[in-house]
Scaffold this motif. Structure first.
Motif, PDB file in Angstrom:
ATOM      1  N   GLN A  18       9.306   1.706   4.920  1.00 40.21           N
ATOM      2  CA  GLN A  18       9.063   0.373   4.462  1.00 40.21           C
ATOM      3  C   GLN A  18       7.173  -0.089   4.823  1.00 40.21           C
ATOM      4  O   GLN A  18       7.343  -0.659   3.711  1.00 40.21           O
ATOM      5  N   LYS A  22       5.231  -0.870   1.361  1.00 36.38           N
ATOM      6  CA  LYS A  22       4.636  -2.154   0.966  1.00 36.38           C
ATOM      7  C   LYS A  22       3.027  -2.177   1.122  1.00 36.38           C
ATOM      8  O   LYS A  22       2.663  -2.804  -0.482  1.00 36.38           O
ATOM      9  N   ASP A  25       2.620  -1.101  -2.855  1.00 33.80           N
ATOM     10  CA  ASP A  25       2.732  -1.367  -3.624  1.00 33.80           C
ATOM     11  C   ASP A  25       1.516  -2.659  -3.699  1.00 33.80           C
ATOM     12  O   ASP A  25       0.759  -3.162  -4.657  1.00 33.80           O
ATOM     13  N   ARG A  26       1.416  -3.256  -2.453  1.00 36.43           N
ATOM     14  CA  ARG A  26      -0.233  -3.986  -2.072  1.00 36.43           C
ATOM     15  C   ARG A  26      -1.479  -2.898  -3.105  1.00 36.43           C
ATOM     16  O   ARG A  26      -1.768  -3.668  -4.103  1.00 36.43           O
ATOM     17  N   SER A  28      -1.140  -0.400  -4.912  1.00 36.89           N
ATOM     18  CA  SER A  28      -1.253  -0.253  -6.860  1.00 36.89           C
ATOM     19  C   SER A  28      -1.658  -1.435  -7.622  1.00 36.89           C
ATOM     20  O   SER A  28      -2.440  -0.929  -8.398  1.00 36.89           O
ATOM     21  N   LEU A 101       9.351 -10.412 -11.012  1.00 33.87           N
ATOM     22  CA  LEU A 101       9.635  -9.492 -10.684  1.00 33.87           C
ATOM     23  C   LEU A 101       8.622 -10.412  -9.492  1.00 33.87           C
ATOM     24  O   LEU A 101       7.718 -10.082  -9.841  1.00 33.87           O
ATOM     25  N   THR A 102       9.139  -9.885  -8.322  1.00 40.38           N
ATOM     26  CA  THR A 102       7.826 -10.475  -7.341  1.00 40.38           C
ATOM     27  C   THR A 102       7.839  -9.705  -6.490  1.00 40.38           C
ATOM     28  O   THR A 102       8.420  -8.777  -6.717  1.00 40.38           O
ATOM     29  N   THR A 103       7.129  -9.295  -5.732  1.00 45.20           N
ATOM     30  CA  THR A 103       6.258  -9.082  -4.629  1.00 45.20           C
ATOM     31  C   THR A 103       5.676 -10.156  -3.121  1.00 45.20           C
ATOM     32  O   THR A 103       4.896 -10.602  -3.800  1.00 45.20           O
ATOM     33  N   SER A 104       5.824  -9.308  -2.277  1.00 48.13           N
ATOM     34  CA  SER A 104       5.120 -10.439  -0.544  1.00 48.13           C
ATOM     35  C   SER A 104       4.112  -9.697  -0.498  1.00 48.13           C
ATOM     36  O   SER A 104       3.595 -10.067   0.444  1.00 48.13           O
ATOM     37  N   GLN A 105       3.390  -8.447  -1.040  1.00 48.16           N
ATOM     38  CA  GLN A 105       1.911  -8.016  -0.606  1.00 48.16           C
ATOM     39  C   GLN A 105       1.008  -9.064  -1.645  1.00 48.16           C
ATOM     40  O   GLN A 105      -0.318  -8.282  -1.949  1.00 48.16           O
TER      41      GLN A 105
END
Length: 180
Positions: A18, A22, A25-26, A28, A101-105
Motif C-alpha cells: 500500500q 501510494k 501513484d504520486r 508517476s 478517477l481520483t487519487t489521494s496522492q
C-alpha cells in the motif's frame, strides 16, 4: 512471523504494498525529476499545460475540461477513451465518453499566486502512459540497528520510470482551487 518480530508476513506485505502503491501513484503524476525522484507526468516535456489563472480558481463549469480536450485534439493526439456509467451530472457531449478517477496522492495545498489551496487535474489518454518497473521491490530487515530498543526497521526500495507514448495526449490543469 518475521524473524521473531511479531509481525505477520501477510500484514507486512500488505502495508508495504500500500505504501509503495501510494508513492508510485504520486511520483508517476507529480515527480520532480530531481535525483532520485522520477519525472512524473506533470514534468514530461511537451505535455499540455492549462492554468486556472495567476491566483488559481475553482472549476464551476465544464469549460476547463473542454479546453483541455481541445489542446489534446489540436495536437492530433487521441482523445481519452472512457466509460460514462454512473456520472452524477450531465457532461457536455465533447466529454461524454471520459472517465473521471481520483487519487489521494495529489496535494490540495499547492501555491497558485495568492491561493494556498490549489491542486492539479490530469487529463488524458492514460492508455498511452506507462510505469516501468526497472527493479523489483526490495525489502531488508534492520534488526541490528534497533536491537537495544527492541524495535525493528525496514529499508524498502524499487527503481521505476514513467513514459508517455504521446505527451500531447495529456493536459495538466494547474491552480484548481476549492469553490469558496
Amino acid at each position: 512471523m518475521v524473524g521473531g518480530t511479531g509481525i505477520e508476513p501477510a500484514a507486512l506485505n500488505t502495508a508495504i504494498a500500500q505504501a509503495f502503491a501510494k508513492e508510485i501513484d504520486r511520483a508517476s503524476l507529480m515527480g520532480s525529476g530531481a535525483e532520485p525522484e522520477i519525472p512524473g507526468l506533470r514534468n514530461i516535456p511537451s505535455i499540455n499545460k492549462l492554468s486556472m489563472g495567476a491566483n488559481g480558481g475553482p472549476i464551476t463549469e465544464w469549460r476547463p475540461f473542454v479546453r483541455a480536450r481541445r489542446l489534446i485534439t489540436e495536437a492530433n493526439a487521441p482523445a481519452p477513451l472512457v466509460d460514462t456509467t454512473g456520472q452524477p451530472l450531465r457532461r457536455p457531449e465533447a466529454l461524454s465518453d471520459w472517465k473521471f478517477l481520483t487519487t489521494s496522492q495529489i496535494p490540495t495545498n499547492e501555491e497558485a499566486g495568492t491561493a494556498q489551496n490549489a491542486a492539479a487535474i490530469y487529463v488524458g489518454g492514460f492508455h498511452m502512459f506507462t510505469v516501468y518497473m526497472r527493479e523489483s521491490v526490495s525489502i531488508q530487515l534492520l534488526k541490528e540497528l534497533y536491537a537495544e530498543t527492541g524495535e525493528v526497521g525496514f529499508i524498502c526500495h524499487t527503481r521505476l520510470d514513467v513514459a508517455s507514448a504521446y505527451p500531447k495526449a495529456f493536459t495538466v490543469i494547474d491552480g484548481v482551487t476549492d469553490p469558496e
